[in-house]
Design an enzyme around this catalytic site. Sequence first.
Site, PDB file in Angstrom:
ATOM      1  N   SER A  86      24.200 -67.314 -16.450  1.00  0.00           N
ATOM      2  CA  SER A  86      22.884 -67.279 -17.075  1.00  0.00           C
ATOM      3  C   SER A  86      22.823 -68.269 -18.248  1.00  0.00           C
ATOM      4  CB  SER A  86      22.554 -65.843 -17.491  1.00  0.00           C
ATOM      5  OG  SER A  86      21.184 -65.664 -17.709  1.00  0.00           O
ATOM      6  N   ASP A  99      24.074 -67.767 -11.316  1.00  0.00           N
ATOM      7  CA  ASP A  99      22.741 -67.154 -11.234  1.00  0.00           C
ATOM      8  C   ASP A  99      21.762 -67.637 -12.299  1.00  0.00           C
ATOM      9  OD1 ASP A  99      21.333 -65.489  -9.394  1.00  0.00           O
ATOM     10  OD2 ASP A  99      20.993 -64.076 -11.011  1.00  0.00           O
ATOM     11  N   HIS A 121      22.400 -59.868 -11.178  1.00  0.00           N
ATOM     12  CA  HIS A 121      22.438 -61.039 -12.045  1.00  0.00           C
ATOM     13  C   HIS A 121      23.764 -61.172 -12.792  1.00  0.00           C
ATOM     14  CE1 HIS A 121      20.991 -64.216 -14.616  1.00  0.00           C
ATOM     15  NE2 HIS A 121      21.077 -63.478 -15.709  1.00  0.00           N
TER      16      HIS A 121
END
Length: 309
Positions: A122, A146, A285
Amino acid sequence: MDVTTDNSEFSYLPAQAGTLSVPVPPVERLTLPLPDGRTVSALRYGTDAPRVTLLHGAGLNAHTWDTTVLALGQPTLAIDLAGHGDSSWRTDADYTPRTLAADVVAALEAWTDVPQLIVGQSLGGLTGAAVAAARPELVQELIIVDITPGIDVSAGPAALREFYAGPTDFATRAELVDRAMALGFGGTKAETERGVFLNTRVRDDGRVEWKHHFAHLAAHALAAHDAGTAAAPSLLHETGWDDLAGVVAPVTLVRAVRGFVQEADAEEFQRRLPEARVTAIDATHNVQETGPVELAALIRASLTAASGL
């Protein structure tokens, strides 16, 4: 540079290692003073020089990688990004990837002696791209987990926004655990207790607060928005395509099947970076927590390929 060990923060590792049937590696907390008076903190696993550096996402900390590191079984450095974990908050509240990258570069210069396989999830993925573009000699390979530039994961589910925009301090950690579980976060109670313990601290007045600055920024932004004085800003908004275009190291995008990067996003990533590898892992995630064994296997394969074995 100061090296300290707080046994309490490592107290969860034996149980995690037992689940994986792997040994607990030596691990220590590192602290590096920065020229502006702040510090950057990290965890170093293993006794040999690290070959892998891990960068977490927004609102997390280096311990989010614990299970992945145990499954990997390689010397690893996991850095607390500025404003997270045991690293200092920024007074300017600038947590964009290029700003965060400067601290990561300082940490790599202090704690590594070979180019790193950087794995960033992220916000950490965009930060890793900024590091690789600015200091290519420090990066052997980049694995982005992700995230693609332009995706604002801080929007997230409404329940997540409510969780972080709620009270910024609590009477006990148990109160926070109950709140997290009531909103559907954290998995089992034991997992939630671990996550809350490692992501909070007890202030001098006895109140418990989040370690990461983002929760405090979110609460202030929401209050300003509700008062009609300001819009609540995104905490994670950075394009990053320019940084990725400047990366000379091999790049892999890991898409979490149940995460934020959709197939169309992955296709756009591949179109812009045709030499990059794109793969998927069946996880949420936070792949390092919900697909740690699979992610560790991917990292190990990259290390093996780089070694020519």
